[in-house]
Design an enzyme around this catalytic site. Structure first.
Site, PDB file in Angstrom:
ATOM      1  N   HIS A  68       0.712  -1.252  -0.098  1.00 13.95           N
ATOM      2  CA  HIS A  68      -0.125  -0.029   0.141  1.00 13.95           C
ATOM      3  C   HIS A  68       0.910   1.595   0.064  1.00 13.95           C
ATOM      4  O   HIS A  68       0.712   2.447  -1.304  1.00 13.95           O
ATOM      5  CB  HIS A  68      -0.958   0.203   0.881  1.00 13.95           C
ATOM      6  CG  HIS A  68      -1.796   1.048   1.260  1.00 13.95           C
ATOM      7  ND1 HIS A  68      -3.632   1.088   1.350  1.00 13.95           N
ATOM      8  CD2 HIS A  68      -1.606   2.454   1.927  1.00 13.95           C
ATOM      9  CE1 HIS A  68      -3.671   2.142   1.310  1.00 13.95           C
ATOM     10  NE2 HIS A  68      -3.034   3.424   2.232  1.00 13.95           N
ATOM     11  N   GLU A  69       1.556   1.433   0.684  1.00 15.45           N
ATOM     12  CA  GLU A  69       2.543   2.348   0.972  1.00 15.45           C
ATOM     13  C   GLU A  69       3.577   2.544   0.132  1.00 15.45           C
ATOM     14  O   GLU A  69       3.629   3.998  -0.514  1.00 15.45           O
ATOM     15  CB  GLU A  69       3.136   2.986   2.513  1.00 15.45           C
ATOM     16  CG  GLU A  69       2.660   2.475   3.763  1.00 15.45           C
ATOM     17  CD  GLU A  69       1.631   3.817   3.797  1.00 15.45           C
ATOM     18  OE1 GLU A  69       1.809   4.762   3.257  1.00 15.45           O
ATOM     19  OE2 GLU A  69       0.840   3.731   4.268  1.00 15.45           O
ATOM     20  N   HIS A 105       1.769   4.324  -3.444  1.00 20.17           N
ATOM     21  CA  HIS A 105       2.255   5.767  -2.779  1.00 20.17           C
ATOM     22  C   HIS A 105       3.039   6.147  -3.587  1.00 20.17           C
ATOM     23  O   HIS A 105       3.336   7.309  -3.867  1.00 20.17           O
ATOM     24  CB  HIS A 105       1.246   5.934  -1.287  1.00 20.17           C
ATOM     25  CG  HIS A 105      -0.130   6.297  -1.422  1.00 20.17           C
ATOM     26  ND1 HIS A 105      -1.092   6.385  -2.078  1.00 20.17           N
ATOM     27  CD2 HIS A 105      -0.583   4.945   0.302  1.00 20.17           C
ATOM     28  CE1 HIS A 105      -2.056   6.076  -1.173  1.00 20.17           C
ATOM     29  NE2 HIS A 105      -1.863   5.744   0.018  1.00 20.17           N
TER      30      HIS A 105
END
Length: 226
Positions: free
Chosen positions: A29-30, A33
Site C-alpha cells: 500500500h505505502e 503511494h
C-alpha cells in the site's frame, strides 16, 4: 496466553497469519503511494527511502499494535508534495488511489491463487492437516483483510486516502471549505474508531462487505477453474 487472548482483537492462534498479511498489505500500500508520487515527479518519498518493498521503513509500531488490539491501525504515511506534479490534482488522485487499489489487486491475486489450489486438487493432495488449515486461514485472511483495507481507505475522512481523493476532485472553493473543517473530520474519524456503538454501524459493515467481496470473487474463480 490467556492474558493475550483477552487483549487481542484477533485469535491468538491466528496472530502470525495476521502479522504476515498486514506486513504484505501495508508495505505494498505505502510503496504504491511512494512509487507513483516519484513517477509523477515528486522525489520526496524517494529521498526518504520510501520507494521500497522493505516493510521496516513503512511500519508504524503503534499503528500495528492498535490494529491487533483494537481492530484498527495504520502504517507510516508517505509524504507527498503535489506541487511537484505537472497536473497536481489529476496526479494527486492517482497517487492517493494507488494505495487502496494495491490492496484490491492483492486481494484478487490472493483469492485467485487460493481458488487454483482448490480447483487443481493441490490443496486436497496435502497429507498434513495442519498445513492445509494454515493455508486456508492465510488465504482467507489475505483476501478479506486486503478487501477491507481497500474499502476502509476510501472513506472520505482525513487522514484516509478517500479524503485526499475527494480534495483533488472537488472545485477549489469546496476544497478550501473542506480544509476548514478538516480538524473536526479527524475528530469524527477517531470517534468512529474508539466508540463501539459507532463502529458497529460504520467499520463492522465494511468488514461484512469485504467478506462478501472475497466470497463472490472466490465463487467466480472456482467456477472458472472447475
Amino acid at each position: 496466553m490467556e492474558f493475550l487472548d483477552k487483549i487481542l482483537s484477533v485469535p491468538l492462534e491466528q496472530l502470525p497469519f495476521y502479522l504476515v498479511v498486514l506486513v504484505v498489505a501495508f508495505t505494498v500500500h505505502e510503496f504504491s503511494h511512494a512509487y507513483f508520487a516519484n513517477k509523477f515527479g515528486d522525489p520526496t518519498a524517494k529521498l526518504l527511502g520510501r520507494v521500497t518493498l522493505n516493510p521496516t521503513v513503512h511500519f508504524d509500531f503503534l499503528g500495528i499494535i492498535l490494529l491487533l488490539i483494537a481492530g484498527f491501525g495504520w502504517a507510516r504515511p508517505v509524504p507527498v508534495n503535489r506541487d511537484n506534479f505537472k497536473s497536481p490534482r489529476l496526479m494527486g488522485v492517482v497517487v492517493s488511489a494507488a494505495g487502496p487499489l494495491s490492496n484490491f489487486f492483492l486481494a484478487i491475486i490472493g483469492t485467485l491463487i487460493y481458488a487454483v489450489l482448490i480447483s487443481t486438487g493441490v490443496l486436497a493432495s496435502i497429507s498434513n492437516e495442519k498445513v492445509i488449515e494454515a493455508i486456508i486461514i492465510f488465504f482467507q485472511l489475505f483476501g478479506v483483510m486486503n478487501f477491507f483495507l481497500f474499502l476502509f481507505n476510501l472513506i472520505p475522512l482525513p487522514p484516509l486516502d478517500g479524503y485526499r481523493i475527494l480534495e483533488d476532485l472537488v472545485p477549489r472553493q469546496i476544497r478550501a471549505k473542506l480544509q476548514q473543517f478538516e480538524q473536526w473530520s479527524v475528530f469524527i474519524f477517531l470517534l468512529i474508531l474508539f466508540i463501539p456503538a459507532l463502529r458497529q454501524y460504520t467499520i463492522s459493515p465494511l468488514y461484512n462487505l469485504a467478506y462478501n467481496l472475497y466470497y463472490h470473487f472466490m465463487q467466480v474463480f472456482l467456477h472458472i477453474f472447475s
